[in-house]
Write a protein that holds these residues in place. Structure first.
Motif, short mmCIF file in Angstrom:
data_model
loop_
_atom_site.label_atom_id
_atom_site.label_comp_id
_atom_site.label_asym_id
_atom_site.label_seq_id
_atom_site.Cartn_x
_atom_site.Cartn_y
_atom_site.Cartn_z
N ALA A 157 -1.51 -2.62 4.54
CA ALA A 157 -2.50 -2.45 5.60
C ALA A 157 -2.74 -0.96 5.85
O ALA A 157 -1.83 -0.14 5.72
N ALA A 158 -3.98 -0.64 6.21
CA ALA A 158 -4.31 0.76 6.49
C ALA A 158 -3.48 1.29 7.64
O ALA A 158 -3.05 2.44 7.64
N ARG A 159 -3.26 0.45 8.66
CA ARG A 159 -2.41 0.82 9.80
C ARG A 159 -1.56 -0.38 10.18
O ARG A 159 -2.04 -1.50 10.22
N THR A 160 -0.30 -0.11 10.47
CA THR A 160 0.63 -1.15 10.92
C THR A 160 1.44 -0.60 12.09
O THR A 160 1.91 0.54 12.03
N THR A 165 -6.23 -4.98 8.65
CA THR A 165 -6.43 -5.49 7.30
C THR A 165 -7.87 -5.41 6.81
O THR A 165 -8.15 -5.82 5.69
N ASP A 166 -8.80 -4.92 7.64
CA ASP A 166 -10.17 -4.78 7.13
C ASP A 166 -10.28 -3.63 6.15
O ASP A 166 -11.26 -3.53 5.40
N THR A 167 -9.30 -2.75 6.14
CA THR A 167 -9.18 -1.69 5.16
C THR A 167 -7.75 -1.68 4.65
O THR A 167 -6.81 -1.66 5.45
N LEU A 168 -7.58 -1.71 3.34
CA LEU A 168 -6.25 -1.76 2.74
C LEU A 168 -6.00 -0.49 1.94
O LEU A 168 -6.93 0.16 1.46
N GLU A 193 -2.80 7.83 -2.50
CA GLU A 193 -3.27 6.70 -1.71
C GLU A 193 -4.72 6.40 -2.06
O GLU A 193 -5.57 7.28 -2.02
N VAL A 194 -4.97 5.14 -2.38
CA VAL A 194 -6.33 4.65 -2.64
C VAL A 194 -6.67 3.63 -1.57
O VAL A 194 -5.90 2.69 -1.34
N ARG A 195 -7.80 3.80 -0.92
CA ARG A 195 -8.22 2.86 0.12
C ARG A 195 -9.40 2.04 -0.37
O ARG A 195 -10.29 2.55 -1.06
N VAL A 196 -9.39 0.77 0.02
CA VAL A 196 -10.44 -0.15 -0.39
C VAL A 196 -10.82 -1.02 0.80
O VAL A 196 -9.96 -1.42 1.59
N PRO A 235 -2.17 -7.97 2.65
CA PRO A 235 -1.14 -6.94 2.45
C PRO A 235 0.06 -7.52 1.72
O PRO A 235 0.49 -8.64 1.99
N GLY A 236 0.60 -6.75 0.81
CA GLY A 236 1.73 -7.18 0.02
C GLY A 236 1.37 -7.70 -1.36
O GLY A 236 2.26 -7.87 -2.20
N MET A 237 0.08 -7.97 -1.62
CA MET A 237 -0.33 -8.45 -2.92
C MET A 237 -0.16 -7.36 -3.98
O MET A 237 -0.37 -6.18 -3.72
N TYR A 238 0.22 -7.79 -5.19
CA TYR A 238 0.29 -6.87 -6.32
C TYR A 238 -1.12 -6.52 -6.76
O TYR A 238 -2.01 -7.38 -6.78
N ALA A 239 -1.34 -5.27 -7.12
CA ALA A 239 -2.67 -4.81 -7.51
C ALA A 239 -2.55 -3.86 -8.69
O ALA A 239 -1.53 -3.19 -8.89
N ASP A 240 -3.62 -3.82 -9.49
CA ASP A 240 -3.72 -2.89 -10.60
C ASP A 240 -4.89 -1.97 -10.30
O ASP A 240 -6.01 -2.44 -10.05
N VAL A 241 -4.65 -0.67 -10.32
CA VAL A 241 -5.67 0.32 -9.94
C VAL A 241 -6.02 1.15 -11.16
O VAL A 241 -5.14 1.72 -11.82
N GLN A 242 -7.31 1.21 -11.45
CA GLN A 242 -7.82 2.03 -12.55
C GLN A 242 -8.45 3.29 -11.96
O GLN A 242 -9.46 3.23 -11.27
N LEU A 243 -7.82 4.42 -12.23
CA LEU A 243 -8.28 5.70 -11.70
C LEU A 243 -9.13 6.42 -12.72
O LEU A 243 -8.78 6.51 -13.91
N THR A 244 -10.27 6.94 -12.27
CA THR A 244 -11.10 7.80 -13.11
C THR A 244 -10.49 9.19 -13.10
O THR A 244 -10.29 9.78 -12.04
N LEU A 245 -10.22 9.71 -14.31
CA LEU A 245 -9.48 10.96 -14.38
C LEU A 245 -10.35 12.20 -14.32
O LEU A 245 -9.90 13.24 -13.90
N GLY A 246 -11.59 12.14 -14.76
CA GLY A 246 -12.39 13.36 -14.70
C GLY A 246 -13.69 13.22 -15.45
O GLY A 246 -13.92 12.28 -16.20
N ALA A 247 -14.56 14.22 -15.23
CA ALA A 247 -15.85 14.25 -15.89
C ALA A 247 -15.72 15.06 -17.20
O ALA A 247 -14.65 15.47 -17.60
#
Length: 396
Positions: A82-85, A242-245, A298-301, A310-322
């Motif tokens: 969660a964004a805030r707890t 939980t409206d922002t994770l 930290e990545v916010r969605v 909150p607590g779910m496993y996630a896979d994050v794909q980061l863009t590394l650069g231009a």
């Protein structure tokens, strides 16, 4: 008779002429045969040798070095939070008179969660009110005495020391009144904490109390209910926004320099197939962890529908650069021996050469190349172990 004799004499000469002509013709024919057949045989021999040489050359499959078609990125695992707890504790000791929410309840900022009965606090506040009234009366008396003593001092009826003592008595009464008023304000504020409210909008994720539970200012409760599993010890409730994770990632050192605040990220949750969300890098730690050599990121969605928990496993794909995409070669083109990695290049003359390269990230079926070859170079896929440097090959 003379004619017959001439014929007889001429016959040997004719035969000689015929023999000479035949010999000349045979010679001419032989020369023609030599001049026509020998070059043809030589050409045939050369063709046969060329075919034999071609058939002897190994057959190889090649691929052309090109730039990657996708934007450079890296996938890292993480967990949704969660964004805030906030764990909510009791600030006022007493008994829970009523509870208005339970786990899963959506609350808004300032909403009443529970009400605490605090009879001891109420009596202390009433006592403080009486003390304030008493101090005000004492201050008024001290002020009146001071006024009288000042008048007497003007007529020299009292000494200066006696006037100073009366002034000190008045100042003490003023200080006592202010102290009593401050204590009353403190107790009044504590009475306001009998109303337990939500600090921000969110969802109740844990509840540790019910009506009748005894709570204290140290955060303790009389019992821990099953609904409070996983919550902070001694808390009444736990509220999560939980409206922002957020997803916290540990980015390896090789990619840390390319991570910047504001860069896009794609969040995929394996538990929700096909549900992909887009987020952004909100902040980074700004330094690498000395032990793991990773950068906390930290990545916010956004989670407006509340599908992600909150607590779910996630896979994050980061863009590394231009910039220009990196060069890539099939992983099967690499030759890994004692030294650095190599590839087998094929020139325009179909001759192979072993070329040392520098590789970047490994993407499984293909790898990034950071140096050693240029775009457009042909490399051999799955080169034979016995393929020699400088050998001539046939490209399939």
């Amino acid at each position: 008779m003379s004619t017959a004799s001439e014929v007889v004499q001429a016959s040997p000469v004719s035969r000689r002429r015929l023999m000479i002509g035949g010999a000349v013709g045979a010679g001419v024919l032989l020369v023609a045969l030599v001049l026509g057949v020998v070059p043809r045989m030589a050409r045939q021999q050369r063709l046969t040798a060329a075919v034999t040489d071609v058939n002897a050359a190994p057959v190889v499959t090649v691929a052309t070095v090109a730039r990657a078609t996708t934007t450079p990125s890296v996938s890292l695992p993480g967990a949704l939070t969660a964004a805030r707890t906030a764990a909510i504790y009791a600030r006022t000791p007493g008994y829970v008179r009523e509870r208005f929410v339970d786990i899963g309840s959506h609350v808004r900022t300032g909403q009443l969660l529970a009400y605490i009965d605090a009879p001891d606090l109420d009596q202390q506040a009433a006592q403080a009110v009486a003390i304030v009234a008493q101090m005000r009366a004492a201050q008024a008396l001290a002020h009146a005495n001071l006024v009288r003593w000042r008048a007497l001092a003007a007529d020299s009826a009292v000494t200066a020391q006696e006037l100073d003592q009366m002034q000190a008595a008045y100042d003490g009464a003023v200080a006592s009144q202010r102290s009593a008023e401050a204590n009353l304000r403190r107790l009044t504020q504590l009475q306001e904490f009998k109303r337990v409210v939500a600090p921000f909008a969110g969802v109740i994720t844990a509840r540790n109390v019910d009506a009748g539970a005894l709570v204290g200012t140290a955060g303790g409760v009389s019992e821990a209910l099953p609904a409070g599993t996983g919550s902070a010890v001694g808390s009444l409730f736990t509220v999560a926004q939980t409206d922002t994770l957020s997803v916290y990632l540990t980015v390896p050192e090789d990619y840390a320099a390319a991570v910047a605040i504001g860069k896009p990220a794609i969040v995929t949750v394996p538990a929700l197939l096909g549900d992909t969300l887009r987020g952004r890098v909100t902040r980074t730690a700004g330094s690498l962890d000395a032990t793991s050599r990773t950068l906390l990121t930290e990545v916010r969605v956004a989670n407006p529908r509340g599908v992600l928990l909150p607590g779910m496993y996630a896979d994050v794909q980061l863009t590394l650069g231009a910039g220009a995409p990196p060069l890539s070669v099939p992983a099967t083109a690499l030759v890994i021996r004692d030294g650095p990695p190599q590839v087998v290049t094929v020139g325009a003359d179909s001759v192979v050469h072993y070329q040392t390269i520098s590789i970047g990230r490994d993407h499984g079926s293909w790898v990034e190349v950071t140096g050693g070859i240029t775009e457009g170079t042909r490399v051999v896929i799955n080169p034979q172990v016995d393929l020699q440097e400088g050998a001539r090959v046939r490209i399939q």
